[in-house]
Design a protein around this motif. Structure first.
Motif, PDB file in Angstrom:
ATOM      1  N   UNK A 421      17.225   9.909  32.469  1.00 47.80           N
ATOM      2  CA  UNK A 421      16.859  10.658  31.270  1.00 47.80           C
ATOM      3  C   UNK A 421      17.377  12.069  31.197  1.00 47.80           C
ATOM      4  N   UNK A 422      18.221  12.498  32.129  1.00 51.92           N
ATOM      5  CA  UNK A 422      18.676  13.885  32.143  1.00 51.92           C
ATOM      6  C   UNK A 422      20.164  13.977  32.470  1.00 51.92           C
ATOM      7  N   UNK A 423      20.787  14.990  31.918  1.00 42.54           N
ATOM      8  CA  UNK A 423      22.218  15.179  32.129  1.00 42.54           C
ATOM      9  C   UNK A 423      22.549  15.960  33.374  1.00 42.54           C
ATOM     10  N   UNK A 424      21.595  16.743  33.908  1.00 44.28           N
ATOM     11  CA  UNK A 424      21.819  17.522  35.121  1.00 44.28           C
ATOM     12  C   UNK A 424      20.616  17.370  36.032  1.00 44.28           C
ATOM     13  N   UNK A 425      20.868  16.971  37.270  1.00 42.83           N
ATOM     14  CA  UNK A 425      19.796  16.748  38.248  1.00 42.83           C
ATOM     15  C   UNK A 425      20.270  17.286  39.595  1.00 42.83           C
ATOM     16  N   UNK A 426      19.346  17.927  40.326  1.00 45.17           N
ATOM     17  CA  UNK A 426      19.661  18.327  41.692  1.00 45.17           C
ATOM     18  C   UNK A 426      18.889  17.440  42.662  1.00 45.17           C
ATOM     19  N   UNK A 427      19.489  17.242  43.827  1.00 43.90           N
ATOM     20  CA  UNK A 427      18.895  16.371  44.847  1.00 43.90           C
ATOM     21  C   UNK A 427      19.104  17.032  46.199  1.00 43.90           C
ATOM     22  N   UNK A 513      27.869  14.149  27.193  1.00 41.49           N
ATOM     23  CA  UNK A 513      27.318  12.811  27.271  1.00 41.49           C
ATOM     24  C   UNK A 513      27.353  12.202  28.656  1.00 41.49           C
ATOM     25  N   UNK A 514      27.988  12.901  29.596  1.00 44.75           N
ATOM     26  CA  UNK A 514      28.002  12.414  30.976  1.00 44.75           C
ATOM     27  C   UNK A 514      26.889  13.091  31.766  1.00 44.75           C
ATOM     28  N   UNK A 515      26.606  12.539  32.916  1.00 46.55           N
ATOM     29  CA  UNK A 515      25.557  13.078  33.788  1.00 46.55           C
ATOM     30  C   UNK A 515      26.193  13.675  35.041  1.00 46.55           C
ATOM     31  N   UNK A 516      25.548  14.734  35.559  1.00 47.01           N
ATOM     32  CA  UNK A 516      26.014  15.384  36.786  1.00 47.01           C
ATOM     33  C   UNK A 516      24.847  15.492  37.754  1.00 47.01           C
ATOM     34  N   UNK A 517      25.058  15.062  38.986  1.00 39.75           N
ATOM     35  CA  UNK A 517      24.067  15.201  40.052  1.00 39.75           C
ATOM     36  C   UNK A 517      24.671  16.069  41.147  1.00 39.75           C
TER      37      UNK A 517
END
Length: 783
Positions: A421-427, A513-517
């Motif tokens: 559900x999100x375009x930017x996530x940190x892990x 529209x892309x996602x980044x982790x």
């Protein structure tokens, strides 16, 4: 577990012999010796684990009082290379911003040098390096970023005399400075404040990751520069690098402003002052505007080598004062007015005295920061790109939930749900947690998404893609017609190794529209270049943050996890996963390290010598990488060094650019250059670059080792390196072993002191504030 206190190879039936803490005390090392030359800024330090009799590992040590040293940067006539005796005459890039009271100053590492000192020598090479060729592919992208940034309103107008708020803020900064300024030394002397010796200066990083190397200067240009250098008594060897750095008009620029010689990484202010005196005569004074303007830029460039993207104005003024500038505030204002540097106002909190209703005329507390245009553009572009991705909204259809339900661990399931559900996530997480981004990538591919996983070093992720290869187009999915990555999900491992320039180029290439982790271990050493991208994104808290609950297994995992929170715990190591080898001096440390690599570890664990990596704090000194590699080569692959000091079969480290240390093996050499095998890929290092880009690689520094793991690791902590130890250094070095860790220790209390009380060096950056401001502005926009 046992601790081996004897140096005889015959005693090495096991990696070590049993010893108690009392035994370790009997082997206390000598106090730190005199500073050795050529130590690397990634450290020179000593740590000591001591063995325990009950099969567990107890770690402790004694602080030494020595530290790494450095070679004089340049030798030559007429002042260049003949700087005065004193701290600066022996100091490298770390010295400059350290002149002020910046907490990251005198103690800050020149992280660009973690690429190993070969990068420092590459500047004089006339041919293009491999990294420059790789980065050339990014030119179009960076030009687009530059055009985009030019269209935006600058935060502070530069290029004219300051007025209004900027002038008021500068005046306020000067007014609040308490006490008298440091007494001005003569302008070509070293700063009066003592500071620890620093390593030989490293080559500066390019202005942007996409910077394209300029064409080699013409022979006429080089000859013209050589003539100017001769008049000023400077070494002729500087002619080619000066012409490359300053362009076709290099001779004219040096004649007009001799201090432009500071554009060369090897030149220090003292040498530039001597050169200017020889050309300009008595008029070349410490307050010369030409000198002060160049010096401001040079100080900021040196700060960039230590990881800063900007410096606070008072810090910069104090640094100028210690270089003999009579009126640092005026010099800084002049540099800002001329547009050679930029000034930024960073809010420090709500307006002073603001009540619950708010007050329009309340004073806004700010921090005045000064930076160079390249870092400023990259940091703002990165903030814009991250905010753009974070603002993306995604539905979480049932297929994502089904993928999460079949995830191999609860932490992996949480990561999949967050990315749905999100375009930017940190892990964040340790080595074991790297399986979670891998599970995410597999799930996304099953859902039909185009996925790319990029790591800092080759072999660091589930896909053989590196960040550098992805940006250059040599690896990964390639780019679409708009110059964006042809993907739907980009997972970046080893995110702490991203500097602002690399990260900006990466994020700008991720399509809408892309996602980044961004995934990584926050405890490891930071990036070679300027910025603390991953830490700043985490601090901004403007996107979902997933913390892995998957612990690193076994005694090694327990030991490293404790170090990460500042605790040096005693761990049970029944399988000799951790072994302590106390030594009395550097000579014994080298001997024991060679014995462990060549005999003990292969015999006890069945791990071949070529899979055992030695890690030590610095390059110089009696137990640095040079000494260790010489001893290891003599034992493991003796030879005459017929290929420019190398023989077929030698383990080497190829450093094509700052921050990239790539393990390889020598295959052969011919007129074209040195042929290397790098993870199965054949590369050729041109013969003129071999000396500056290739080093033996049986022993490396922790900065060079970050992002890579080996079956077994031998960490050598000589007694003259205690001051270089820090929690992140120890965490990184001890965490490189998969099955076994041997610690050859030479000091006592230095190790627990570093783990408990010496955190990572702070860096002055703007990214957290920029991200917070963009997120706040986004929430306040009318619907």
């Amino acid at each position: 577990m046992s601790t081996d206190r004897q140096a005889e190879p015959a005693a090495a039936e096991e990696p070590a012999a049993e010893a108690s803490p009392a035994d370790a005390d009997q082997n206390r090392p000598d106090k730190a010796r005199a500073a050795e030359p050529e130590a690397e800024p990634d450290g020179s330090g000593t740590a000591e684990p001591a063995g325990a009799e009950d099969g567990s590992v107890a770690l402790h040590g004694e602080a030494g009082d020595g530290g790494p040293g450095a070679e004089p940067p340049v030798s030559g006539r007429g002042g260049v290379g003949e700087g005065p005796a004193g701290p600066e005459a022996e100091a490298g890039p770390e010295t400059a911003p350290a002149a002020a009271d910046d907490p990251a100053g005198s103690e800050a590492e020149a992280d660009a040098a973690q690429s190993a000192e070969p990068a420092a020598e590459a500047q004089a090479a006339p041919a293009l390096s491999e990294a420059q060729a790789e980065l050339a592919a990014q030119k179009i992208e960076r030009e687009r970023i530059a055009r985009r940034k030019a269209e935006r309103e600058a935060p502070v107008e530069a290029g004219a005399k300051l007025s209004g708020k900027a002038a008021d803020l500068l005046a306020a900064v000067r007014a609040v400075e308490s006490g008298t300024k440091p007494s001005a030394v003569y302008f070509d002397e070293a700063p009066a404040a003592p500071r620890r010796p620093a390593p030989a200066p490293a080559a500066p990083r390019p202005a942007t990751p996409a910077a394209v190397a300029a064409p080699a200067p013409s022979a006429d240009t080089v000859e013209g520069v050589r003539a100017v250098l001769a008049r000023g008594g400077a070494p002729e060897a500087l002619a080619a690098p000066a012409a490359a750095a300053l362009g076709e008009d290099a001779a004219g620029q040096l004649t007009e402003n001799p201090w432009r010689l500071l554009s060369l990484a090897a030149v220090r202010p003292a040498q530039a002052d001597g050169f200017a005196r020889a050309l300009l005569g008595p008029g070349a004074g410490p307050g010369d505007e030409r000198r002060t303007t160049v010096l401001v830029g040079w100080l900021l460039a040196q700060a960039g080598l230590k990881g800063h993207t900007a410096l606070e104005a008072p810090v910069l003024e104090k640094a100028l004062a210690q270089y003999g500038v009579p009126d640092p505030a005026e010099a800084l204002e002049q540099a800002i007015a001329e547009g050679s540097v930029l000034v930024f106002h960073e809010p420090l909190g709500p307006p002073a005295g603001e009540d619950a209703e708010g007050a329009e005329d309340a004073a806004q507390p700010v921090r005045l920061l000064v930076g160079l245009e390249g870092a400023a553009m990259a940091e703002e572009s990165l903030a814009d790109g991250l905010a753009r991705l974070a603002a993306g909204a995604f539905d979480a259809p049932g297929d994502w939930e089904r993928a999460a339900g079949s995830a191999p661990s609860p932490s992996a399931a949480e990561l999949i749900r967050a990315v749905a559900g999100h375009g930017l996530v940190t892990h964040t997480g340790g080595e074991a947690a790297r399986a979670e981004p891998a599970a995410l990538a597999a799930a996304a591919r099953e859902l039909g998404l185009r996925v790319c996983v990029a790591a800092h070093a080759p072999g660091g992720g589930p896909d053989p893609v590196t960040v550098t290869g992805l940006l250059s187009g040599a690896e990964g999915p390639g780019r679409d017609a708009d110059g964006q990555f042809a993907l739907d999900l980009l997972v970046v491992l080893d995110a702490p190794q991203l500097d602002v320039e690399t990260a900006a180029a990466l994020v700008e290439s991720v399509p809408d529209g892309a996602r980044l982790v961004l995934s990584g271990d926050p405890g490891v050493l930071g990036s070679a270049g300027a910025g603390r991208v991953f830490a700043d994104v985490l601090a901004a808290r403007t996107c979902p943050q997933l913390v892995s609950r998957t612990p690193d297994p076994g005694p090694l995992g327990e030991l490293v996890s404790g170090i990460g929170i500042g605790e040096l715990n005693q761990v049970d190591a029944p399988g000799k996963e951790v072994v302590i080898v106390p030594v009395k001096d550097a000579g014994e440390a080298v001997h024991r390290a060679v014995q462990l690599v060549a005999e003990s570890v292969p015999r006890a664990f069945g791990i071949p010598a070529e899979s055992v990596q030695v890690i030590t704090p610095g390059h110089g000194g009696s137990a640095g990488t040079r000494a260790l590699n010489a001893a290891l080569k003599e034992r493991l692959n003796p030879g005459p060094g017929r290929f420019g000091g190398f023989d077929a079969g030698d383990r080497v480290v190829h450093v094509p650019s700052a921050g990239r240390a790539l393990a390889a093996r020598v295959v052969s050499a011919d007129a074209e250059g040195l042929h290397l095998d790098r993870a199965g890929a054949r590369i050729v290092v041109p013969k003129e670059l071999v000396e500056s880009q290739v080093r033996h690689g049986w022993a490396v520094t922790a900065h060079q080792a970050v992002g890579t793991r080996w079956p077994a690791v031998v960490v050598v902590l000589p007694g003259d390196a205690a001051q270089a130890l820090s929690r992140d250094w120890v965490y990184t070095a001890f965490g490189r072993g998969e099955r076994h860790l041997s610690v050859v220790h030479g000091v006592d209390q230095a190790l627990p002191h570093a783990v408990a009380e010496v955190p990572a060096k702070p860096r002055t950056t703007r990214l957290t504030g920029l991200l917070t401001a963009l997120a706040t502005a986004g929430t306040q926009q009318p619907e």
